[in-house]
Design an enzyme around this catalytic site. Sequence first.
Site, PDB file in Angstrom:
ATOM      1  N   ARG A  62       0.820  -1.288  -0.144  1.00  0.00           N
ATOM      2  CA  ARG A  62       0.126   0.109  -0.030  1.00  0.00           C
ATOM      3  C   ARG A  62       0.673   1.265  -0.029  1.00  0.00           C
ATOM      4  O   ARG A  62       1.400   1.819   1.025  1.00  0.00           O
ATOM      5  CB  ARG A  62      -0.891  -0.163   1.186  1.00  0.00           C
ATOM      6  CG  ARG A  62      -2.090  -1.189   1.047  1.00  0.00           C
ATOM      7  CD  ARG A  62      -2.485  -1.251   2.540  1.00  0.00           C
ATOM      8  NE  ARG A  62      -3.375  -2.575   2.486  1.00  0.00           N
ATOM      9  CZ  ARG A  62      -4.185  -2.831   3.519  1.00  0.00           C
ATOM     10  NH1 ARG A  62      -4.284  -2.052   4.745  1.00  0.00           N
ATOM     11  NH2 ARG A  62      -5.087  -4.031   3.455  1.00  0.00           N
TER      12      ARG A  62
ATOM     13  N   HIS B 235     -11.440  -5.735  -0.427  1.00  0.00           N
ATOM     14  CA  HIS B 235     -10.886  -4.852   0.534  1.00  0.00           C
ATOM     15  C   HIS B 235     -10.657  -3.327   0.129  1.00  0.00           C
ATOM     16  O   HIS B 235      -9.630  -2.940   0.462  1.00  0.00           O
ATOM     17  CB  HIS B 235      -9.547  -5.447   1.237  1.00  0.00           C
ATOM     18  CG  HIS B 235      -9.211  -5.443   2.549  1.00  0.00           C
ATOM     19  ND1 HIS B 235     -10.198  -6.060   3.556  1.00  0.00           N
ATOM     20  CD2 HIS B 235      -8.693  -4.403   3.473  1.00  0.00           C
ATOM     21  CE1 HIS B 235      -9.789  -5.588   4.994  1.00  0.00           C
ATOM     22  NE2 HIS B 235      -8.822  -4.630   4.641  1.00  0.00           N
TER      23      HIS B 235
ATOM     24  N   LYS C  43     -15.511 -12.928   4.481  1.00  0.00           N
ATOM     25  CA  LYS C  43     -15.569 -11.804   3.961  1.00  0.00           C
ATOM     26  C   LYS C  43     -14.404 -11.683   3.059  1.00  0.00           C
ATOM     27  O   LYS C  43     -13.197 -12.161   3.618  1.00  0.00           O
ATOM     28  CB  LYS C  43     -15.463 -10.580   4.848  1.00  0.00           C
ATOM     29  CG  LYS C  43     -15.311  -9.289   4.271  1.00  0.00           C
ATOM     30  CD  LYS C  43     -15.043  -8.213   5.277  1.00  0.00           C
ATOM     31  CE  LYS C  43     -15.121  -6.729   4.993  1.00  0.00           C
ATOM     32  NZ  LYS C  43     -13.936  -6.362   4.119  1.00  0.00           N
TER      33      LYS C  43
END
Length: 234
Positions: A24, A120, A96
């Site tokens: 990220r 996500h 999830k």
Amino acid sequence: MHRAEAVGFRGIVVTLDTWVTGRRPRDLATGDFPQLRGHCPANYTSYPVFRARLAKTPEKDPRAAVAEWAGIFGEPLVRDDLAWLRSLTDLPILLKGICHPEDVRRARDGGVDGVHCSNHGGRQANGGLPALDALPGVVAAAEGLPVLFDSGVRTGADAVKALALGATAVGIGRPYAYGLVLGGEDGVVHVLRSLLAETDLILAVDGCPTPEALREEGALRPVTAYGASGPRGR
């Protein structure tokens, strides 16, 4: 899970797509990973079982507490763990981070109560398939099992699209957090009311008295290009 039951939670959501954190750039640029910097630890350092695993208290040795946290949560869940999780609670369990129909079928066969179609927010795998594109296949494979959806939902229009593609419910990640930062509880309420109002208005404009009407045959149309710079239909 037992703590969740004790305080009255009505379901358990197991996140599958962050057992290791993706690259990220924004977080790297700011050196932001709160847990490993010793922030946001209260869920763990206030828990007697976690504290008992430490030679010293977290207050005396915070680095050891962070290392213990990383050791526990660096261990990924695997498919065989699902039966173990199911044995621990009678609460509904949802998985999830599912975007592939085959994973939905395996989850369904494993006895889960619902799935959560999500990538996500696109933060895990750059260039991955948008969760919205994966949603129709997930819904079809679920065969009636509830399907929650999130990732990139910023407006009521986004929510309407997901509902029209078969989502049972739509989650929002960041908008409510922005409202919380700017206005506290009132900010969260304002964000939610704004999203609901826009969703309601779009339903009215589209002639749908209920969200269920969005799923009726003919309510969706494929996008058609009318030239490189012309309008696009929906």
